[in-house]
Motif scaffolding. Structure first.
Motif, mmCIF file in Angstrom:
data_model
loop_
_atom_site.group_PDB
_atom_site.id
_atom_site.type_symbol
_atom_site.label_atom_id
_atom_site.label_comp_id
_atom_site.label_asym_id
_atom_site.label_seq_id
_atom_site.Cartn_x
_atom_site.Cartn_y
_atom_site.Cartn_z
ATOM 1 N N GLN A 188 -25.979 10.743 -20.640
ATOM 2 C CA GLN A 188 -26.607 11.830 -19.819
ATOM 3 C C GLN A 188 -28.422 11.267 -19.573
ATOM 4 O O GLN A 188 -28.804 11.445 -18.469
ATOM 5 C CB GLN A 188 -26.414 13.101 -20.514
ATOM 6 N N GLU A 191 -29.451 8.443 -19.700
ATOM 7 C CA GLU A 191 -29.575 7.425 -19.055
ATOM 8 C C GLU A 191 -29.747 7.431 -17.394
ATOM 9 O O GLU A 191 -30.503 7.102 -16.652
ATOM 10 C CB GLU A 191 -28.566 6.408 -19.197
ATOM 11 N N LYS A 192 -28.991 8.612 -16.983
ATOM 12 C CA LYS A 192 -28.769 9.110 -15.621
ATOM 13 C C LYS A 192 -30.074 9.365 -15.179
ATOM 14 O O LYS A 192 -30.622 9.437 -14.089
ATOM 15 C CB LYS A 192 -27.788 10.000 -15.437
ATOM 16 N N PRO A 245 -32.994 5.851 -16.031
ATOM 17 C CA PRO A 245 -32.111 4.655 -16.035
ATOM 18 C C PRO A 245 -32.817 3.382 -16.586
ATOM 19 O O PRO A 245 -32.207 2.474 -17.062
ATOM 20 C CB PRO A 245 -31.513 4.184 -14.488
#
Length: 296
Positions: A240, A242-243, A246
């Protein structure tokens, strides 16, 4: 300007100047470590301005400092702290003297009495709340430490982060400042040992209730699960994060580590490669070493 309004303004400004003079004098006495003079000044200050916000802070500082006491321990073994070895006639060590600090409970109670009174009267004064949290951390009362942090997070949401600091001055970028301080407190819990993981989790979950995209709290949450061996829950938070960010190397490296611990070599390699690509020299070198291990 009407004379009555002008008179009121002059009285208000004079009161503020009066309080500032007391605060300045008290801070000077703190530096001089003149506790008798501090006590006398506090009594005079209280008579002149009993509800002054800075008076509550001063009393808290006075009693908290007074509560901290040096303790000398005698032990048979060297506990790793700076110590003085006691030897017998042959020069062989027979014991060790080491210094530590403890806190007088009665003086601590007085300190918390005043800061609680200040917090009750000045709800938006973040310096008072953080002062109390700092003290709880110093005495290692981590349950109260955590509860006070959570209370502050809940209140910050109600106040829409409109916090004030010393002398009732509004904070610049209060949300950023507040969340940064909360992160420092979480790190303090982390450094205190694995028995603090559930408290770290409670704080992270409370932050995420109001700031669901706070990457640091998503990472903190993942750490608590990862250290307890729940790699799937850790990855849930990290993916989550990373989204949201990123290219965050810390997040990518943590994802790689969780996959490695889970035994998923394919994804571990994928994320260590991303870490090596985006990280600084030190991070890149560490990731490359991991990739060598995983590919052998």
């Amino acid at each position: 300007m009407p004379k009555q309004i002008l008179l009121c303004l002059l009285v208000l400004l004079a009161g503020q100047s009066f309080a500032q003079n007391y605060k300045g004098a008290f801070n000077r006495l703190l530096k001089e470590k003149d506790t008798a003079a501090q006590r006398q000044l506090l009594q005079t200050w209280q008579q002149a301005a009993p509800t002054d916000a800075e008076l509550f802070v001063a009393y808290f500082n006075y009693y908290f400092r007074a509560s901290r006491q040096e303790i000398v321990h005698l032990s048979e073994g060297d506990n790793g702290n700076p110590s003085l070895a006691l030897t017998d006639s042959t020069g062989s060590p027979v014991g060790f003297l080491s210094e530590d600090f403890g806190y007088d409970s009665a003086l601590l109670e007085r300190a918390f009495h005043y800061i609680n009174k200040g917090i009750s009267n000045y709800t938006t004064r973040l310096d008072m709340r953080f002062g109390k949290i700092y003290a709880l951390g110093q005495i290692e009362n981590y349950e109260s430490f955590t509860n006070e942090i959570i209370t502050a997070i809940e209140l910050s949401n109600k106040l829409k982060s409109q916090w004030a600091w010393a002398d009732n001055k509004k904070l610049e970028n209060p949300e950023t400042f507040f969340l940064g301080a909360i992160q420092d407190y979480v790190v303090q819990l982390y450094n205190a040992g694995d028995d603090q993981l559930n408290r770290m989790r409670r704080i992270a979950q409370t932050v995420l209730k109001y700031y669901p995209k706070h990457v640091e709290s998503l990472s903190n949450l993942a750490i608590t699960y990862g250290l307890q061996g729940n790699y799937d829950k850790a990855l849930e938070s990290l993916l989550q994060a990373e989204k949201i960010m990123p290219r965050d190397v810390i997040v990518l490296n943590n994802i790689a580590t969780m996959y490695e611990r889970k035994g998923d070599k394919t994804n571990a390699i994928k994320y260590f490669e991303l870490t090596a690509k985006l990280g600084d020299k030190e991070t890149r070198n560490a990731a490359v070493e991991k990739l060598k291990e995983l590919k052998n």
